[in-house]
Design a protein around this motif. Structure first.
Motif, PDB file in Angstrom:
ATOM      1  N   ARG A 176      38.952  32.158  41.162  1.00  0.00           N
ATOM      2  CA  ARG A 176      38.807  32.761  39.827  1.00  0.00           C
ATOM      3  C   ARG A 176      38.013  33.794  40.594  1.00  0.00           C
ATOM      4  NH1 ARG A 176      40.161  32.647  34.523  1.00  0.00           N
ATOM      5  NH2 ARG A 176      40.493  30.724  34.120  1.00  0.00           N
ATOM      6  N   GLU A 178      36.571  36.890  40.064  1.00  0.00           N
ATOM      7  CA  GLU A 178      36.163  37.788  38.985  1.00  0.00           C
ATOM      8  C   GLU A 178      34.628  37.702  39.003  1.00  0.00           C
ATOM      9  OE1 GLU A 178      39.125  36.533  36.182  1.00  0.00           O
ATOM     10  OE2 GLU A 178      38.474  38.667  34.596  1.00  0.00           O
ATOM     11  N   GLN A 269      31.848  34.148  36.784  1.00  0.00           N
ATOM     12  CA  GLN A 269      32.988  34.704  35.886  1.00  0.00           C
ATOM     13  C   GLN A 269      32.756  35.343  35.009  1.00  0.00           C
ATOM     14  OE1 GLN A 269      36.704  32.816  34.650  1.00  0.00           O
ATOM     15  NE2 GLN A 269      36.011  30.634  35.882  1.00  0.00           N
ATOM     16  N   ASP A 270      31.701  34.622  33.967  1.00  0.00           N
ATOM     17  CA  ASP A 270      32.406  34.866  32.670  1.00  0.00           C
ATOM     18  C   ASP A 270      30.605  34.847  32.073  1.00  0.00           C
ATOM     19  OD1 ASP A 270      31.911  32.803  32.924  1.00  0.00           O
ATOM     20  OD2 ASP A 270      34.190  32.032  31.689  1.00  0.00           O
ATOM     21  N   ASN A 276      33.017  31.334  39.514  1.00  0.00           N
ATOM     22  CA  ASN A 276      33.339  31.804  40.158  1.00  0.00           C
ATOM     23  C   ASN A 276      34.068  31.101  41.085  1.00  0.00           C
ATOM     24  OD1 ASN A 276      31.796  33.241  41.425  1.00  0.00           O
ATOM     25  ND2 ASN A 276      31.769  34.840  40.777  1.00  0.00           N
ATOM     26  N   LEU A 341      41.537  43.501  38.528  1.00  0.00           N
ATOM     27  CA  LEU A 341      41.270  42.528  37.963  1.00  0.00           C
ATOM     28  C   LEU A 341      42.488  41.643  37.785  1.00  0.00           C
ATOM     29  CD1 LEU A 341      39.025  42.829  34.544  1.00  0.00           C
ATOM     30  CD2 LEU A 341      38.174  41.986  36.669  1.00  0.00           C
ATOM     31  N   ARG A 343      42.880  38.040  37.026  1.00  0.00           N
ATOM     32  CA  ARG A 343      42.917  36.891  36.150  1.00  0.00           C
ATOM     33  C   ARG A 343      43.880  35.295  36.803  1.00  0.00           C
ATOM     34  NH1 ARG A 343      39.257  35.908  32.114  1.00  0.00           N
ATOM     35  NH2 ARG A 343      38.865  38.121  32.271  1.00  0.00           N
TER      36      ARG A 343
END
Length: 379
Positions: A176, A178, A269-270, A276, A341, A343
């Motif tokens: 990941r 992001e 990432q979040d 990530n 993006l 994912r």
């Protein structure tokens, strides 16, 4: 013998016969289903059962390390980085929101064909309290699926009718790239007086995992992966106390954020829930050194038996570089007018591509280019 008694005995015999036939059917179906998963699907199963199936096709006694836990595990331990740096053969058996009965039976499955020296258990899953009813249901469900795999793989028919998916498997690690910065309090590990207690059923299964590891000559290592959103000092205190009482090695990486070189503006990432790939690379580099210093693990990089691992690591490195390069080009193209993006799914072996912009035709064309590139490189 009275007629009523004869009828009663006849019903009992029919009932016994039905149970015997059902048992034979379930056992036979389970054997056939496992054979199909291994020899026809090569372990490529989607959903929560992916790691169970994937473990069955790993060559016997080739894994040094099994990593288990919830999504914190498969987002934090880069198996290919561990291989490139130390030659350690690791498989990440993590699942999203993995429950402790799943962890236990996952490891039992792993020990069937592997003799890992270490089991690394990510601790976030130990604080998932689902209540008495659901925990009992989860225990019975996992027990049934372990001994009768036909229940685990009963929906394999979907693989024949679902649309083709993009497969991406690096020994369980999910890439990941992001970035969604964590903007919360930097002192999320501030000391507290109280502990957050693990649920009783979790402690029972954690002891079963300890016994399972001891029986299979594997050392259990408890690790708390960096996660400001999920972790705190109350949980740390509970884990440290438990580990000290049991004499189990425990490593809390939330207390080593600076030493790891983590930057919460770039490595999550979040917003602090999961790392990530950039954060995972840093964490895995640290873990590799820790494992090298504290355990006797063989470096397999020059072992011809593990040539497939060298090839997979090289493929991982090249694929990631090419995908990043393509994304950077598109981000420049859409600068100020859109974004790109990529994912990867946390529960299925697929990658979702999303592009935002003003020209729908250009977006569709560019999305197809990225999807084709990922599909080509990840097969």
């Amino acid at each position: 013998m009275p007629v009523s008694e004869v009828r009663r005995m006849s019903k009992i015999k029919r009932g016994i016969l039905f149970i015997v036939i059902l048992a034979v059917f379930l056992v036979t179906s389970s054997v056939g289903m496992e054979y199909y998963v291994v020899h026809q699907l090569n372990g490529e199963v989607t959903g929560r059962n992916r790691p169970f199936a994937a473990l069955t096709v790993e060559p016997e006694d080739t894994l040094d390390l099994l990593v288990a836990g919830d999504s914190e595990s498969y987002n934090s331990v880069s198996t290919m980085r561990l291989w490139e740096d130390k030659g350690i053969a690791a498989y990440d058996c993590g699942q999203g929101a993995q429950r402790i009965p799943e962890t236990y039976y996952m490891l039992k499955q792993g020990f069937k064909g592997q003799s890992p020296k270490i089991v690394m258990l990510e601790t976030n899953t130990l604080f998932r309290d689902i209540g008495a009813v659901k925990s009992t249901q989860a225990i019975l469900e996992q027990m049934g699926q372990y001994y009768l795999p036909v229940f685990r793989y009963h929906n394999l028919w979907k693989t024949a009718v679902d649309e083709p998916e993009i497969h991406m498997n690096y020994k369980g690690f999910v890439i990941r790239d992001e970035i969604a910065p964590y903007e919360g309090k930097p002192d999320y590990m501030k000391k507290k007086k109280k502990c957050e207690t693990m649920p009783k059923y979790v402690k029972i299964y954690l002891e079963k995992i300890e016994e399972l590891c001891e029986k299979n000559n594997a050392q259990l290592l408890l690790v708390s992966m960096p996660s400001p959103k999920n972790w705190n000092h109350k949980r740390h205190a509970e884990m440290q106390q438990y580990a000290d009482e049991k004499g189990i090695a425990y490593l809390d990486l939330n207390e080593k954020v600076e030493e790891l070189g983590l930057n919460w503006a770039e490595d999550t990432q979040d917003k602090g829930d999961h790392l990530n790939v950039y954060g995972a690379e840093k964490v895995t580099s640290y873990l590799g050194n820790y494992l090298e210093e504290n355990y006797e693990l063989e470096d397999h990089r020059n072992d011809p038996t593990y040539e497939a691992w060298n090839q997979l690591a090289e493929q991982y490195k090249q694929n990631l570089a090419r995908i990043k390069e393509k994304i950077e080009v598109l981000n420049k193209e859409f600068a100020g007018n859109g974004r790109v993006l990529i994912r990867p799914s946390g529960t299925e072996p697929l990658v979702r591509v999303m592009i935002e912009g003003k020209d729908i035709k250009v977006i569709e064309q560019r999305a197809k280019e990225i999807a084709d590139l990922i599909e080509e490189k990840c097969k």
